[in-house]
Design an enzyme around this catalytic site. Structure first.
Site, PDB file in Angstrom:
ATOM      1  NE  ARG A  76      -3.251  -2.843  -0.115  1.00 35.03           N
ATOM      2  CZ  ARG A  76      -3.545  -3.549  -1.189  1.00 35.03           C
ATOM      3  NH1 ARG A  76      -3.132  -3.156  -2.382  1.00 35.03           N
ATOM      4  NH2 ARG A  76      -4.236  -4.663  -1.090  1.00 35.03           N
ATOM      5  CG  ASP A 119      -5.453  -3.587   2.047  1.00 31.50           C
ATOM      6  OD1 ASP A 119      -4.354  -3.525   2.634  1.00 31.50           O
ATOM      7  OD2 ASP A 119      -5.855  -4.615   1.478  1.00 31.50           O
ATOM      8  CB  SER A 170     -11.136 -10.995  -1.441  1.00 27.11           C
ATOM      9  OG  SER A 170     -10.291  -9.875  -1.386  1.00 27.11           O
TER      10      SER A 170
HETATM   11  N1  ARG Z   1      -5.453  -9.142   5.936  1.00 25.81           N
HETATM   12  C1  ARG Z   1      -4.294  -8.812   5.174  1.00 25.81           C
HETATM   13  C2  ARG Z   1      -3.815  -7.449   5.526  1.00 25.81           C
HETATM   14  O1  ARG Z   1      -4.551  -6.690   6.072  1.00 25.81           O
HETATM   15  C3  ARG Z   1      -4.481  -9.015   3.703  1.00 25.81           C
HETATM   16  C4  ARG Z   1      -5.403  -8.093   3.007  1.00 25.81           C
HETATM   17  C5  ARG Z   1      -5.541  -8.538   1.607  1.00 25.81           C
HETATM   18  N2  ARG Z   1      -6.451  -7.803   0.835  1.00 25.81           N
HETATM   19  C6  ARG Z   1      -7.315  -8.377  -0.009  1.00 25.81           C
HETATM   20  N3  ARG Z   1      -8.050  -7.594  -0.742  1.00 25.81           N
HETATM   21  N4  ARG Z   1      -7.437  -9.659  -0.125  1.00 25.81           N
HETATM   22  O2  ARG Z   1      -2.675  -7.112   5.284  1.00 25.81           O
END
Ligand code: ARG
Length: 420
Positions: free
Chosen positions: A95, A124, A175
């Site tokens: 990110r 995120d 996802s």
């Molecule tokens: N839970 C993880 C994190 O917050 C992964 C997030 C992944 N995002 C997704 N859209 N699958 O870092």
């Protein structure tokens, strides 16, 4: 002048629809920004053209793979960044690099607002928006899925109605977020935390239960950063990619955890990070050889705090930068070779070699003629244990009796615990 909005664009259904959706909802012009962090899939030019075909006024694509590997993955390796002792921060570190490109694009194209495709339930959104606020305090943020009611069903309907050049038929049950550091998979039947992952969840790793022959690899580090594999000098990106292939073939780096999100939700996550996990195993062992004891103990605390800050979206925060300085300073002598066997889901260290290590054979050996003066050990132990000994004497004086149970009491206790 018409307002302009920069959109973090992946090329997929949701962000393709978001281009027109945002434009209709706000009257602004949309500029799509796609950043390659090693997620694979389509080439950047295809993604750029699709953004334009979906109605973006400009499309900016950046190959940030080396930048990501050098400036985001390597610091994570130096800090042994494993959230909840398990998750190597795959999405959390991608990110901030995307944010840097979004803010740069906002400046270049005169945008006032930055947009991303996250929902309102995850980490995120926090990472994007805290990062954007920090690098561009004047910029506003919107999230069409969260703020403009763009659901998946509406996205499919919108794409079909507007004949957008995207495939809307295949509905992936998961996802997925992936980059060169690893892959994150959630939702679908994985949301029942009693369900085990099925084979189709995995992509970066093969089944560790049926591994090929063992693969022995030597990783050379300079100041905490891997610089060569089996004696071949490579860039950080090349090293991660090769380790992904080799450790992935052995099924190394599969992770299945229930994780504490920053937004208060516990969520079930499957990760695969073969290269990252194997490199971290090597890096940690080289630290064991090269860091002084107190430095190593304290660094564990720093590593954990660094990891939590990064997980929580604080990549650009002052404290995170301060901890970077500490971590970098500790890596001064973390140089040398680690030999590992990659096999059946595990990376096992077998050999270490360092010109800057603290392992001293003549001190450690139990053979004849060692350099360690054992007669000093007695005096050291007397003084090391003195404060506890003085406290025991005080306890006996004040409370009376002995500090240790009688032999009878000890026997009784052990009988109780064995049920005899
Ligand atoms: N839970 C993880 C994190 O917050 C992964 C997030 C992944 N995002 C997704 N859209 N699958 O870092």
């Amino acid at each position: 002048m018409t307002e302009r909005i920069v959109l973090a664009y992946s090329g997929g259904l949701d962000t393709s629809v978001a281009i027109g959706w945002i434009a209709e909802a706000t009257g602004a012009e949309v500029i799509a920004v796609a950043v390659d962090v090693g997620q694979g899939g389509e080439d950047l030019e295809t993604v750029r053209q699709r953004a334009l075909d979906c109605g973006a006024v400009e499309a900016y694509v950046a190959d940030a793979r080396d930048e990501f590997a050098e400036q985001y993955c390597m610091p994570t390796l130096k800090a042994n960044g494993l959230y909840m002792d398990a998750y190597p921060l795959v999405s959390a570190i991608s990110r901030p690099v995307i944010v840097r490109h979004l803010v740069a694009a906002a400046r270049q194209f005169g945008a006032s607002t930055v947009s991303h495709g996250c929902t309102g339930k995850g980490n995120d959104q926090v990472r994007f928006e805290v990062g954007i606020q920090t690098l561009g305090p004047d910029l506003k943020c919107i999230a069409p899925v969260r703020d403009l009611a763009l659901t998946r069903d509406k996205a499919i309907e919108y794409a079909e109605r507007n004949e957008l050049p995207i495939v809307t038929t295949k509905k992936n049950p998961f996802s997925i977020d992936q980059n060169v550091w690893g892959r994150a998979v959630e939702t679908g039947f994985l949301e029942d935390i009693w369900n085990g992952p099925t084979k189709d969840v995995y992509d970066y790793t093969d089944d560790p239960a049926f591994p090929p022959a063992p693969d022995v690899v030597t990783v050379t580090f300079e100041q905490g950063v891997p610089v060569a594999l089996d004696g071949r000098s490579l860039s950080p990106l090349q090293i991660i990619e090769e380790m992904n292939r080799r450790a992935g073939a052995q099924g190394i780096g599969r992770i299945d955890i229930v994780e504490d999100r920053l937004v208060g939700i516990k969520s079930r996550e499957i990760y695969e990070a073969p290269g990252a996990m194997a490199l971290m195993t090597a890096h940690r062992e080289l630290e064991n050889v090269t860091l002084e004891r107190e430095q190593a103990r304290f660094k564990k605390t720093v590593d954990q705090r660094w990891t939590e800050l990064v997980y929580d979206g604080q990549w650009f925060s002052p404290l995170k930068k301060n901890l970077d300085v500490f971590v970098d300073e500790t890596q001064k002598y973390v140089s040398g070779d680690i030999r590992m066997e990659l096999h059946g889901g595990r990376a096992t260290v077998q050999g270490r070699r360092s010109d800057t290590g603290l392992y001293d054979f003549s001190l450690a050996t139990y053979d004849e003629g060692d350099a360690f003066d054992q007669s000093s050990a007695r005096g050291f132990i007397d003084i090391f244990g003195l404060s506890s000994k003085v406290a025991t004497e005080r306890d006996q004086r004040v409370e009376g009796g002995g500090s240790v149970d009688s032999l009878e009491d000890v026997a009784k206790l052990s009988n109780e615990s064995t049920g005899a």
